[in-house]
Design a protein around this motif. Structure first.
Motif, PDB file in Angstrom:
ATOM      1  N   LEU A  94       0.841  -1.200   0.000  1.00 45.77           N
ATOM      2  CA  LEU A  94       0.000   0.000   0.000  1.00 45.77           C
ATOM      3  C   LEU A  94       0.873   1.246   0.000  1.00 45.77           C
ATOM      4  N   TYR A 108       6.112   8.231  11.803  1.00 44.35           N
ATOM      5  CA  TYR A 108       5.018   8.321  12.775  1.00 44.35           C
ATOM      6  C   TYR A 108       3.674   8.227  12.032  1.00 44.35           C
ATOM      7  N   ARG A 112       0.725   5.413  12.160  1.00 50.86           N
ATOM      8  CA  ARG A 112      -0.685   5.738  12.409  1.00 50.86           C
ATOM      9  C   ARG A 112      -1.565   5.221  11.278  1.00 50.86           C
ATOM     10  N   ARG A 116      -4.745   2.903  11.230  1.00 50.91           N
ATOM     11  CA  ARG A 116      -6.004   3.382  10.652  1.00 50.91           C
ATOM     12  C   ARG A 116      -6.512   2.418   9.582  1.00 50.91           C
ATOM     13  N   LEU A 117      -5.590   1.740   8.918  1.00 53.83           N
ATOM     14  CA  LEU A 117      -5.981   0.708   7.957  1.00 53.83           C
ATOM     15  C   LEU A 117      -6.735  -0.406   8.686  1.00 53.83           C
ATOM     16  N   ASN A 121     -10.294   3.901   9.391  1.00 55.46           N
ATOM     17  CA  ASN A 121     -10.345   5.371   9.399  1.00 55.46           C
ATOM     18  C   ASN A 121      -9.543   5.909   8.215  1.00 55.46           C
ATOM     19  N   PRO A 122      -9.922   7.073   7.705  1.00 53.89           N
ATOM     20  CA  PRO A 122      -9.174   7.634   6.571  1.00 53.89           C
ATOM     21  C   PRO A 122      -7.706   7.843   6.923  1.00 53.89           C
ATOM     22  N   PHE A 123      -6.842   7.710   5.919  1.00 62.67           N
ATOM     23  CA  PHE A 123      -5.422   7.903   6.161  1.00 62.67           C
ATOM     24  C   PHE A 123      -5.114   9.372   6.426  1.00 62.67           C
ATOM     25  N   MET A 125      -3.048  12.507   5.661  1.00 64.11           N
ATOM     26  CA  MET A 125      -2.294  12.970   4.502  1.00 64.11           C
ATOM     27  C   MET A 125      -1.029  13.682   4.950  1.00 64.11           C
ATOM     28  N   PRO A 133      -2.029  10.418  -0.262  1.00 64.98           N
ATOM     29  CA  PRO A 133      -2.099  10.155   1.152  1.00 64.98           C
ATOM     30  C   PRO A 133      -0.716   9.896   1.758  1.00 64.98           C
ATOM     31  N   LYS A 140       1.632   5.808  -5.905  1.00 59.83           N
ATOM     32  CA  LYS A 140       0.860   5.272  -7.012  1.00 59.83           C
ATOM     33  C   LYS A 140       1.783   4.661  -8.066  1.00 59.83           C
ATOM     34  N   LEU A 143       2.750   1.466  -6.968  1.00 62.50           N
ATOM     35  CA  LEU A 143       1.667   0.473  -6.943  1.00 62.50           C
ATOM     36  C   LEU A 143       1.400  -0.079  -8.334  1.00 62.50           C
TER      37      LEU A 143
ATOM     38  N   PHE B 491      -9.924   5.520   1.115  1.00 60.46           N
ATOM     39  CA  PHE B 491     -10.084   4.588   2.230  1.00 60.46           C
ATOM     40  C   PHE B 491     -10.685   5.262   3.471  1.00 60.46           C
ATOM     41  N   GLY B 492     -11.730   4.643   3.996  1.00 54.54           N
ATOM     42  CA  GLY B 492     -12.350   5.134   5.224  1.00 54.54           C
ATOM     43  C   GLY B 492     -13.195   6.375   5.033  1.00 54.54           C
ATOM     44  N   ARG B 493     -13.325   6.837   3.788  1.00 57.66           N
ATOM     45  CA  ARG B 493     -14.039   8.092   3.566  1.00 57.66           C
ATOM     46  C   ARG B 493     -15.405   7.869   2.904  1.00 57.66           C
TER      47      ARG B 493
END
Lengths: 144, 602
Positions: A94, A108, A112, A116-117, A121-123, A125, A133, A140, A143, B491-493
């Protein structure tokens, strides 16, 4: 002792694999990120030499499907930090921080985001990088 | 003879191309975005564009046309405005009411704010709240607090700039509630009495969201309690909050009168206080209908609102402001986020406001000039066709299964229009202020987006919550899985499912909140206007006497508006559905089709 099921069951935690001799501060930064989000983290050993594959294996072993790996070359120079999820193709993590992207803050944040994954919860940014993110500008590219 | 019927609307321009002889045969149609205010010369560009598009579809050019028919655009323009009507209160307290994801600890702490570096010098026993700026990291902060506690200092809570409240909490010898992620920690006044509360996961704070509890904590007088109320309201629903009492002298209260407006009808005149809300305005409006003009009391919010509408209209139509007469308004109650003065993290409270769509009849729309220009540009004969409402009905009647008497509701961007055709062929029509643009405005303000494009997307498309890297849950509850993982930014949104793939909503809003605001906005505008408009065209004002209602216009394509109007009209019994012009165009192209039909047999 106990039922066989209980022996198999492990504590749910994000698994963290450290390859080579990584300095304490950045493993600490990752762990702090997870702790702030309230998700346990456990260090695991690996015979793997490749950071991405190590993270993938850690994710597959983890009961909560998330793995982190840190690879450091001799002398402690970091060569890569990887966040992986069980369901992603082995070679496509990811997030993948390169040496230039590593800092106290980005580690850090990666810690987090690993948590959050797990939580859905949203990552978070990277404030300096509004397009993507986390501290992973160029993720990307890696990926795809 | 080959003709093109062109309908220039507020938002879109539509074309139908037909071959007419003894009979009529439709060849193609096209739709483009309207450029410029409808009826002005700037439209020429989009008209030509639309005609070319339609002709290209049947491998012809505009030179093959014998005639272009323009609609006689109804000289009606709508605009929207919003005004807060509740008083603006400046409070004497500072507050932090943001919602950090991961505050530390639990419970309520009360004490005097002290910089963490000064903790050890603080007298033992007196309760204090540590203020931790960015220069102290969590290990140091925890050590300093532990050291002070060991000396007997009574620390009841901590306010932290960085996002490490949990890390500090985990390293403390005695637990305290911690609010973190306070960006403007430098604005936190030191040496002031403060209260801090963190709720458990899944709950929201109870004490600091209750004005009486704040009054109890700070021993406030009834007057002071009244002033603290906006703070309590702003903190409601948050997981953590801080209230700091700042010294007197900063107290300042300002009231802006909402004002009154006078609705002038043909025979009656009514004055209404805007503070009474949208319903009161609409009720008086119904009493004076038909409306001729609206006057407002100078120096008030209401006056400012109407003047803005008038100025915009005057600029658009190139007429003096004094000539602009408002012919219809739609007032709706709404909530508008209001900045809380004294907030340290940009906090907002939701103040009541009245949103207003106004409609203006312009003196003259220079259609002849536009027709001349089009003729010059295209070399094709251009004529101005029949009355828009009649054309729309004629077009709508091509819907399979529909027959006169038929009412149509034209749900556009700028206005909602209704017309009815009786068996004898007579047509009655009405224009109402308030349509798609107003819905967008309501979504934009109620959600505090400050981004009209995002509000427009929220209006147009359904939502989904991205729950894992591989699946999302649609607002209907259905789950969709994906083979490849979704973009991490989703993700998560909550995501808008637009035509070009999901767009993440970066604001801190949950799916239900957005869906509620969106549906309410559509109800307040379209359902209300549908009933209002049909009542005015229905025989004897009785909607029950209408048998067929067809929805046409851009907003009839919306994924939920037709359903909402159908629900509202169900009790009146008419057949209601989206029109299907010529059995193939759906609710689009009614006027353009009607224009071509009007020349049938020529």
């Amino acid at each position: 002792m106990g039922s066989p099921l209980l022996q198999v069951a492990q504590k749910p935690a994000v698994y963290l694999v450290v390859l080579g001799e990584a300095p304490d501060w950045f493993v600490q930064a990752l762990e702090n990120g997870l702790e702030e989000e309230g998700i346990p983290c456990e260090k695991r050993d690996s015979q793997e030499n490749d950071a991405i594959l190590a993270a993938s294996q850690a994710a597959k072993a983890s009961r909560i499907n998330v793995g982190l790996s840190v690879k450091a070359a001799a002398g402690g120079a970091i060569t890569g930090v990887v966040l992986h999820h069980r369901d992603l193709p082995e070679k496509r993590p990811l997030f993948h921080l390169t040496w230039e992207e590593v800092s106290q803050e980005s580690l850090y944040r990666l810690g987090r985001n690993a948590a959050r994954l797990v939580k859905g919860n949203p990552f978070i940014m990277d404030p300096a990088d509004t397009a993507g993110p986390c501290g992973d500008s160029g993720t990307k590219d890696k990926l795809n | 003879m080959l003709i093109a019927g062109v309908d220039i609307g507020n938002n879109s321009t539509e074309v139908a191309v037909a071959r007419i002889g003894g009979d009529i045969q439709f060849l193609s149609s096209a739709l483009v975005r309207t450029i410029g205010l409808k009826g002005t010369l700037r439209n020429a560009m989009c008209v030509i564009d639309a005609v070319d598009k339609a002709m290209a579809a049947v491998s012809m050019t505009r030179n093959d046309l014998d005639l272009i028919l323009l609609n006689k655009a109804t000289p009606v323009i709508g605009d929207v405005a919003m005004e807060t009507i509740t008083e603006t209160v400046i409070t004497e307290s500072a507050m932090i009411g943001h919602n950090p994801d991961t505050p530390g600890g639990l419970g309520l702490g009360q004490g005097v704010t002290v910089d963490i570096r000064d903790l050890t010098q603080t007298a033992p026993g007196a309760p204090c709240i540590a203020v931790i700026d960015g220069g102290v990291d969590f290990t140091q902060a925890a050590e300093m607090i532990n050291a002070a506690v060991a000396k007997g200092v009574k620390i009841t809570g901590a306010i932290v700039k960085k996002d490490d409240g949990v890390l500090i909490y985990n390293r403390l010898t005695s637990p305290i509630p911690i609010v973190d992620e306070v960006q403007h920690i430098d604005k936190v006044p030191l040496g002031m009495p403060a209260a801090l509360e963190v709720a458990r996961v899944g709950r929201s704070i109870e004490k600091l969201s209750n004005p009486y509890d704040i009054a109890t904590l700070f021993e406030l007088s009834p007057e002071e309690t009244r002033q603290i109320t906006p703070i309590a309201r702003a903190l409601t629903g948050n997981r953590s909050g801080v209230v700091i009492k700042t010294p007197k002298g900063d107290v300042q209260e300002r009231r802006i009168p909402a004002g009154t407006i006078t609705l002038v009808g043909e025979t009656a005149k009514e004055t209404v206080d805007v503070e009474l809300g949208a319903d009161a305005i609409m009720e008086k409006l119904a009493r004076v209908a038909p409306l001729k003009e609206i006057q407002s009391q100078p120096g008030t919010n209401a006056h400012g609102m109407f003047e803005r509408v008038r100025t915009v209209m005057a600029e658009l139509t190139d007429q003096p402001v004094s000539l602009i007469k408002i012919q219809d308004v739609l007032a709706v109650n709404t909530l508008q986020p209001q900045h809380v003065l004294g907030g340290l993290a940009g906090e907002f409270t939701r103040g009541t406001a009245v949103g207003l769509a106004a409609m203006v009849m312009t003196q003259n729309i220079p259609m002849q000039r536009l027709a001349a220009k089009l003729k010059e540009e295209t070399g094709v004969e251009v004529e101005i066709g029949g009355v828009e409402a009649e054309m729309a009905i004629t077009g709508a009647l091509t819907t399979p299964g529909a027959e006169a008497p038929l009412a149509i509701l034209d749900l556009g961007g700028g206005s909602t229009d209704a017309s009815i055709i009786h068996r004898d062929g007579t047509v009655k029509s009405i224009h109402m202020a308030g349509a798609g643009d107003m819905v967008t405005m309501l979504i934009n303000t109620e959600l505090g987006l400050d981004d009209p494009d995002l509000a427009e997307d929220i209006k147009r498309y359904p939502l989904a919550k991205v729950e894992t890297l591989f699946h999302m849950r649609h607002e209907t509850g259905a789950v969709e899985f994906f083979d490849a993982h979704l973009d991490p930014s989703l993700f998560g949104r909550v995501a808008i499912l637009g035509e070009n793939g999901p767009i993440p909503i970066m604001h801190d809003l949950n799916l239900n909140q957005i869906v509620n605001v969106r549906r309410k906005a559509k109800e307040k505008v379209f359902v209300r206007n549908a009933l209002r408009a049909l009542e005015q065209v229905a025989p004897g004002g009785n909607i029950r006497l209408i048998d067929f209602v067809a929805l046409v216009g851009g907003s009839a394509l919306d994924f939920e508006i037709p359903e909402m109007i159908a629900d509202a009209l169900a009790e009146y019994g008419p057949v209601l559905g989206k029109g299907n012009i010529r059995g193939c165009e759906g609710p689009r192209n009614a006027v353009a089709t009607g224009l071509c039909l009007s020349r049938k047999g020529c």
